[in-house]
Motif scaffolding. Structure first.
Motif, PDB file in Angstrom:
ATOM      1  N   TRP A 106       0.824  -1.215   0.000  1.00 28.18           N
ATOM      2  CA  TRP A 106       0.000   0.000   0.000  1.00 28.18           C
ATOM      3  C   TRP A 106       0.856   1.262   0.000  1.00 28.18           C
ATOM      4  CZ3 TRP A 106       0.650   3.506   3.883  1.00 28.18           C
ATOM      5  CH2 TRP A 106       1.157   3.053   5.099  1.00 28.18           C
ATOM      6  N   GLY A 107       2.066   1.189   0.570  1.00 31.07           N
ATOM      7  CA  GLY A 107       2.918   2.373   0.607  1.00 31.07           C
ATOM      8  C   GLY A 107       3.354   2.809  -0.777  1.00 31.07           C
ATOM      9  N   TYR A 108       3.739   1.844  -1.608  1.00 30.33           N
ATOM     10  CA  TYR A 108       4.147   2.157  -2.979  1.00 30.33           C
ATOM     11  C   TYR A 108       2.961   2.702  -3.780  1.00 30.33           C
ATOM     12  CZ  TYR A 108       8.170  -0.752  -1.763  1.00 30.33           C
ATOM     13  OH  TYR A 108       9.285  -1.271  -1.160  1.00 30.33           O
ATOM     14  N   LYS A 109       1.789   2.131  -3.545  1.00 30.08           N
ATOM     15  CA  LYS A 109       0.607   2.580  -4.281  1.00 30.08           C
ATOM     16  C   LYS A 109       0.150   3.953  -3.799  1.00 30.08           C
ATOM     17  CE  LYS A 109      -0.885  -1.964  -5.726  1.00 30.08           C
ATOM     18  NZ  LYS A 109      -1.935  -2.590  -6.533  1.00 30.08           N
ATOM     19  N   LEU A 110       0.348   4.222  -2.510  1.00 27.92           N
ATOM     20  CA  LEU A 110       0.024   5.548  -1.982  1.00 27.92           C
ATOM     21  C   LEU A 110       0.843   6.617  -2.700  1.00 27.92           C
ATOM     22  CD1 LEU A 110      -1.192   7.542   0.053  1.00 27.92           C
ATOM     23  CD2 LEU A 110       0.657   6.905   1.635  1.00 27.92           C
ATOM     24  N   THR A 111       2.123   6.363  -2.907  1.00 30.54           N
ATOM     25  CA  THR A 111       2.960   7.346  -3.603  1.00 30.54           C
ATOM     26  C   THR A 111       2.461   7.581  -5.017  1.00 30.54           C
ATOM     27  OG1 THR A 111       4.869   6.657  -2.286  1.00 30.54           O
ATOM     28  CG2 THR A 111       5.313   7.916  -4.280  1.00 30.54           C
ATOM     29  N   ASN A 112       2.089   6.504  -5.717  1.00 26.74           N
ATOM     30  CA  ASN A 112       1.519   6.668  -7.055  1.00 26.74           C
ATOM     31  C   ASN A 112       0.270   7.546  -7.016  1.00 26.74           C
ATOM     32  OD1 ASN A 112       3.462   5.080  -8.252  1.00 26.74           O
ATOM     33  ND2 ASN A 112       2.035   3.631  -9.152  1.00 26.74           N
ATOM     34  N   LEU A 113      -0.575   7.306  -6.023  1.00 19.55           N
ATOM     35  CA  LEU A 113      -1.815   8.076  -5.911  1.00 19.55           C
ATOM     36  C   LEU A 113      -1.516   9.541  -5.609  1.00 19.55           C
ATOM     37  CD1 LEU A 113      -4.867   8.313  -5.826  1.00 19.55           C
ATOM     38  CD2 LEU A 113      -4.811   7.533  -3.440  1.00 19.55           C
ATOM     39  N   LEU A 114      -0.575   9.806  -4.720  1.00 15.68           N
ATOM     40  CA  LEU A 114      -0.221  11.190  -4.404  1.00 15.68           C
ATOM     41  C   LEU A 114       0.319  11.914  -5.636  1.00 15.68           C
ATOM     42  CD1 LEU A 114       1.445  10.732  -0.902  1.00 15.68           C
ATOM     43  CD2 LEU A 114      -0.825  11.686  -1.402  1.00 15.68           C
ATOM     44  N   LEU A 115       1.123  11.220  -6.419  1.00 17.35           N
ATOM     45  CA  LEU A 115       1.627  11.815  -7.662  1.00 17.35           C
ATOM     46  C   LEU A 115       0.483  12.093  -8.631  1.00 17.35           C
ATOM     47  CD1 LEU A 115       4.858   9.688  -8.180  1.00 17.35           C
ATOM     48  CD2 LEU A 115       4.777  12.163  -7.858  1.00 17.35           C
ATOM     49  N   HIS A 116      -0.482  11.179  -8.687  1.00 13.98           N
ATOM     50  CA  HIS A 116      -1.633  11.379  -9.575  1.00 13.98           C
ATOM     51  C   HIS A 116      -2.448  12.586  -9.139  1.00 13.98           C
ATOM     52  CE1 HIS A 116      -4.753  10.424 -12.405  1.00 13.98           C
ATOM     53  NE2 HIS A 116      -5.656  10.224 -11.458  1.00 13.98           N
ATOM     54  N   LEU A 117      -2.631  12.756  -7.840  1.00 16.12           N
ATOM     55  CA  LEU A 117      -3.356  13.926  -7.331  1.00 16.12           C
ATOM     56  C   LEU A 117      -2.600  15.206  -7.676  1.00 16.12           C
ATOM     57  CD1 LEU A 117      -4.367  12.581  -3.802  1.00 16.12           C
ATOM     58  CD2 LEU A 117      -5.868  12.842  -5.793  1.00 16.12           C
ATOM     59  N   ALA A 118      -1.287  15.182  -7.508  1.00 16.42           N
ATOM     60  CA  ALA A 118      -0.485  16.358  -7.861  1.00 16.42           C
ATOM     61  C   ALA A 118      -0.576  16.648  -9.353  1.00 16.42           C
ATOM     62  CB  ALA A 118       0.969  16.124  -7.453  1.00 16.42           C
ATOM     63  N   ASN A 119      -0.566  15.598 -10.164  1.00 15.80           N
ATOM     64  CA  ASN A 119      -0.678  15.786 -11.611  1.00 15.80           C
ATOM     65  C   ASN A 119      -2.021  16.395 -11.992  1.00 15.80           C
ATOM     66  OD1 ASN A 119       1.859  14.686 -11.930  1.00 15.80           O
ATOM     67  ND2 ASN A 119       1.122  12.642 -12.420  1.00 15.80           N
ATOM     68  N   THR A 120      -3.059  15.988 -11.289  1.00 13.62           N
ATOM     69  CA  THR A 120      -4.390  16.554 -11.540  1.00 13.62           C
ATOM     70  C   THR A 120      -4.395  18.053 -11.281  1.00 13.62           C
ATOM     71  OG1 THR A 120      -5.487  14.466 -10.970  1.00 13.62           O
ATOM     72  CG2 THR A 120      -6.812  16.486 -10.828  1.00 13.62           C
ATOM     73  N   VAL A 121      -3.811  18.467 -10.153  1.00 13.48           N
ATOM     74  CA  VAL A 121      -3.738  19.890  -9.823  1.00 13.48           C
ATOM     75  C   VAL A 121      -2.936  20.642 -10.884  1.00 13.48           C
ATOM     76  CG1 VAL A 121      -2.863  21.560  -8.151  1.00 13.48           C
ATOM     77  CG2 VAL A 121      -4.027  19.488  -7.355  1.00 13.48           C
ATOM     78  N   LEU A 122      -1.843  20.039 -11.360  1.00 10.48           N
ATOM     79  CA  LEU A 122      -1.012  20.693 -12.371  1.00 10.48           C
ATOM     80  C   LEU A 122      -1.756  20.847 -13.694  1.00 10.48           C
ATOM     81  CD1 LEU A 122       2.419  18.971 -11.651  1.00 10.48           C
ATOM     82  CD2 LEU A 122       1.883  21.396 -11.373  1.00 10.48           C
ATOM     83  N   VAL A 123      -2.529  19.845 -14.085  1.00  5.82           N
ATOM     84  CA  VAL A 123      -3.310  19.949 -15.332  1.00  5.82           C
ATOM     85  C   VAL A 123      -4.286  21.116 -15.230  1.00  5.82           C
ATOM     86  CG1 VAL A 123      -5.075  18.821 -16.740  1.00  5.82           C
ATOM     87  CG2 VAL A 123      -3.068  17.529 -15.992  1.00  5.82           C
ATOM     88  N   ILE A 124      -4.993  21.199 -14.101  1.00  7.41           N
ATOM     89  CA  ILE A 124      -5.931  22.310 -13.909  1.00  7.41           C
ATOM     90  C   ILE A 124      -5.192  23.643 -13.956  1.00  7.41           C
ATOM     91  CG2 ILE A 124      -7.538  23.380 -12.275  1.00  7.41           C
ATOM     92  CD1 ILE A 124      -8.123  20.526 -11.219  1.00  7.41           C
ATOM     93  N   ALA A 125      -4.055  23.712 -13.267  1.00  5.84           N
ATOM     94  CA  ALA A 125      -3.306  24.967 -13.192  1.00  5.84           C
ATOM     95  C   ALA A 125      -2.795  25.405 -14.558  1.00  5.84           C
ATOM     96  CB  ALA A 125      -2.141  24.805 -12.217  1.00  5.84           C
ATOM     97  N   ILE A 126      -2.344  24.460 -15.359  1.00  2.00           N
ATOM     98  CA  ILE A 126      -1.796  24.799 -16.681  1.00  2.00           C
ATOM     99  C   ILE A 126      -2.837  25.516 -17.536  1.00  2.00           C
ATOM    100  CG2 ILE A 126      -1.109  23.756 -18.888  1.00  2.00           C
ATOM    101  CD1 ILE A 126       0.490  21.707 -17.182  1.00  2.00           C
ATOM    102  N   PHE A 127      -4.022  24.963 -17.611  1.00  2.00           N
ATOM    103  CA  PHE A 127      -5.023  25.565 -18.503  1.00  2.00           C
ATOM    104  C   PHE A 127      -5.735  26.740 -17.851  1.00  2.00           C
ATOM    105  CE2 PHE A 127      -4.329  21.292 -20.183  1.00  2.00           C
ATOM    106  CZ  PHE A 127      -3.970  21.632 -21.470  1.00  2.00           C
ATOM    107  N   TRP A 128      -5.809  26.755 -16.551  1.00  2.00           N
ATOM    108  CA  TRP A 128      -6.375  27.909 -15.858  1.00  2.00           C
ATOM    109  C   TRP A 128      -5.450  29.111 -16.026  1.00  2.00           C
ATOM    110  CZ3 TRP A 128      -7.727  27.934  -9.888  1.00  2.00           C
ATOM    111  CH2 TRP A 128      -8.541  29.009  -9.614  1.00  2.00           C
TER     112      TRP A 128
END
Length: 697
Positions: A106-128
């Motif tokens: 679960w620890g390795y998968k948690l890191t993947n999920l945190l990166l995915h959440l950060a990527n989501t914020v970055l996608v929004i920020a780029i086009f905003w």
């Protein structure tokens, strides 16, 4: 109506938001709600296991990773080309996970999920930041965050390279938007630095220079009224097209170097796979793949972890229809380049960013893969969302309706993604899900076969691997695993044929050379055996292969060569220590040692089958993977295949003792001492301080 559309598209179709500062809290709160929804969607990952599909080589059986952050591991990360990739930051991130979470999946998968959440914020920020439009940017980010095609990149630990490299490339694009507004050397340096970090995570984004030129056109509109631009001011200082190209040269240089490195690595490593497909097949698959990804974007059903090449290839009609679709959309995007620049930019974002993994250079045996869409689909989402965002301005007063429709789409995608997340529970679940839709899927059969193998379900494993090797595109590793299962079933001739088939496609594969070397030694073909075992040891050094090579030299009468090898092996290994002692005695002419050596080390063809059947049985019983009766049955079979398997005898004794069969357990221990009076573990179990000549209860 046409007049309204034309007027709306003359310039920037959607004007920037006019947002009061008091509304910002609501906007950020909605982003937080989206992120919470993503977490809830991916919640099952915290109870899931690592898979046998690459997770073993990336994590569970990789000593550099499982040791955590070490100096040796850091050096290895920056110097290895393991898995035909150069991604030291990916290795380092996994090492950090191991340091923090140990062996908890679960620890390795948690890191993947945190990166995915950060990527989501970055996608929004780029086009905003790039357009000034919050709502369309939020929906693009929501589609990125919640789409089922992106589950593979998050739930599969081995795709850390995907989420990590995407984080850095999105951060680089956001930094580029800042550079485009202020154009300072430090800001450009930030872009370059983030791009380098992305390349050190995975060389997926070598197309960045072209993508930045697309963003220069829209939404940044840095080139004024040139190049068919609509010509409205977006607040970014204008540049000439030539200047826009020139400022990408340093980024282009990095892309060129990274491209050369990864092409050389992967064409060398996957030359057999690449040669399995003609250039016509690869081009045809690329055309079909572009359209298949779009189809799965709009109808994300029947998604699974591996899509094999069809055995009979694609018919010309399928390729022609796919090509027609691609040409039509491309022509449409070019026709709308002035009136709907977002459509043009989104489409070419998709085409260009997907091109490195579309299959012109074949890596592996998949036709296409969900994980390859993680970044490219941003382009499709951009096209769709910005097109829909036009509609409220065309149909006045319908904004709420369109917004509600968008939320409904996100909710449906969330449900589908949750279902897809559940398929990653473990290897068996992953494989069985794929086989529901494609029973002949060779990779799914192989993954299921390995899962059955690990549970000692030999007949089921054999059936799975038989289906896996039936595909004309079956890789050599399928033949290797099939041969191993046949070996464990004591079907030695059939196993030998599979190991030979492995070497036809993977000429340097060490496990097949090792096993064929043991077969040759058992037949008394010592020169052939020594050659095969030496080649296996050169490719993949291991204690077991070195021991087999030393034993074979001794059986051939090459005592000096045998002792030279044995002297370099760790003598805390009981088998190495015993072999070294006996070979020394044989060299000195000790007949008793020769007799004992012939009894213990005249390995039959089934010696490796005995090792495999008897490996880690006691641990499997202790952890509940096998019952005590199942464990005893496996060890009995192992000892039938090779009666002098001391490791199996020791495990047998432990299981018997745990079952309160003390007399039988001691009998096994004394039998081991007859073969090896200095066996430290047995002496400890019997409470003895050293070897004894009077072995017996």
């Amino acid at each position: 109506m046409d007049a309204v559309v034309s007027e709306t598209m003359k310039a920037e179709p959607i004007p920037p938001d006019s947002v009061r500062s008091s509304d910002r809290s609501i906007q950020f709160a909605l982003i937080a709600v989206l992120l919470l929804g993503v977490v809830l969607t991916y919640l099952p990952i915290f109870s899931q296991q690592l898979t046998t599909w690459d997770d073993a080589v990336y994590v569970s059986t990789n000593p550099y990773v499982t040791s955590g952050v070490t100096g040796k591991g850091i050096v290895w990360a920056f110097t290895t080309f393991d898995q035909a990739n150069y991604h030291p930051l990916t290795w380092l991130s996994l090492m950090i996970d191991a340091e923090i979470f140990g062996n908890r999946p679960w620890g390795y998968k948690l890191t993947n999920l945190l990166l995915h959440l950060a990527n989501t914020v970055l996608v929004i920020a780029i086009f905003w930041r790039g357009t000034g439009r919050y709502w369309p940017s939020l929906f693009v980010g929501a589609l990125f965050a919640i789409h089922p095609l992106h589950v593979e990149s998050v739930a599969w630990v081995s795709e850390r390279k995907d989420t990590l490299s995407t984080f850095f490339i999105l951060a680089a694009i956001l930094a580029y938007i800042d550079f485009a507004r202020h154009r300072t050397a430090s800001k450009y340096g930030t872009v370059l630095g983030l791009f380098v970090l992305s390349l050190l995570s995975k060389q997926m984004y070598v197309t960045l220079p072209v993508l930045l030129l697309l963003l220069d056109y829209w939404p940044l509109r840095r080139m004024g009224k040139t190049l068919f631009q609509a010509g409205t001011d977006a607040g970014f200082p204008p540049v000439t097209p030539l200047r826009a190209v020139v400022e990408k040269v340093p980024i282009l240089a990095l892309s060129a170097v990274a491209s050369l490195v990864i092409i050389q690595l992967q064409t060398k490593e996957f030359s057999a796979q690449h040669a399995s497909f003609s250039w016509q097949e690869r081009v045809g698959n690329s055309i079909v793949g572009y359209v298949a990804y779009i189809e799965k974007t709009f109808a994300p059903l029947q998604l699974y972890f591996f899509y094999p090449y069809p055995n009979d290839g694609y018919d010309s009609r399928t390729i022609a229809v796919s090509a027609a679709i691609l040409v039509t959309v491309t022509v449409l995007s070019l026709a709308l380049v002035r009136r709907a620049p977002f459509f043009f930019v989104g489409w070419f974002w998709y085409l260009i960013s997907l091109s490195p993994v579309i299959g012109i250079i074949q890596v592996g045996f998949q036709a296409y893969a969900d994980r390859y869409t993680y970044f490219p689909l941003i382009g499709i989402f951009l096209m769709v969302v910005w097109s829909i965002a036009l509609l409220p301005s065309l149909y006045k007063g319908q904004g709420t309706v369109f917004g509600a429709f968008g939320v409904a789409v996100i909710l449906v995608l969330g449900v589908l993604s949750r279902q897809q997340v559940n398929t990653w529970r473990d290897s068996e679940t992953l494989a069985r899900h794929a086989l529901q839709f494609d029973p002949t899927n060779h990779q799914a059969n192989a993954v299921l076969g390995y899962a059955e193998f690990s549970k000692h379900r030999w007949d089921e494993a054999e059936q799975c691997f038989a289906l896996a090797v039936a595909s004309q595109y079956a890789p050599g590793t399928h033949h290797l695993n099939y041969g191993t299962v046949l070996l464990c079933q004591n079907k030695l001739d059939e196993a030998s044929r599979e190991f030979e088939a492995t070497l036809k496609s993977l000429p340097h594969e060490p496990s097949s050379k090792y096993q064929l070397g043991l077969f040759a030694a058992a037949d008394g073909k010592y020169p052939e055996a020594i050659k095969l075992l030496a080649e296996a040891q050169k490719v993949q050094p291991s204690l077991l292969t070195a021991l087999a090579l030393a034993i074979t030299h001794a059986r051939a009468g090459h005592f000096d060569e045998s002792l030279d090898i044995l002297s370099k092996l760790p003598h805390d290994n009981q088998e190495v220590r015993l072999a070294h002692e006996l070979v020394q005695g044989m060299k000195q002419g000790n007949k008793a040692d020769e007799l004992k050596f012939n009894r213990l080390f005249q390995w039959p063809k089934a010696v490796q089958a005995s090792r495999l059947r008897g490996a880690n049985i006691e641990a499997a019983v202790r952890t509940g993977q096998l019952t005590s009766d199942q464990g005893i049955k496996e060890l009995t079979t192992a000892l039938q295949l090779w009666p002098y398997n001391i490791d199996a005898m020791l495990q047998f004794a432990v299981l018997l003792g745990r079952s309160k069969q003390d007399i039988q357990a001691k009998s096994q221990l004394y039998r081991i001492l007859e073969l090896d009076p200095k066996h430290a573990v047995v002496l400890k179990l019997l409470g003895r301080k050293g070897p004894t000549q009077n072995v017996g209860p």
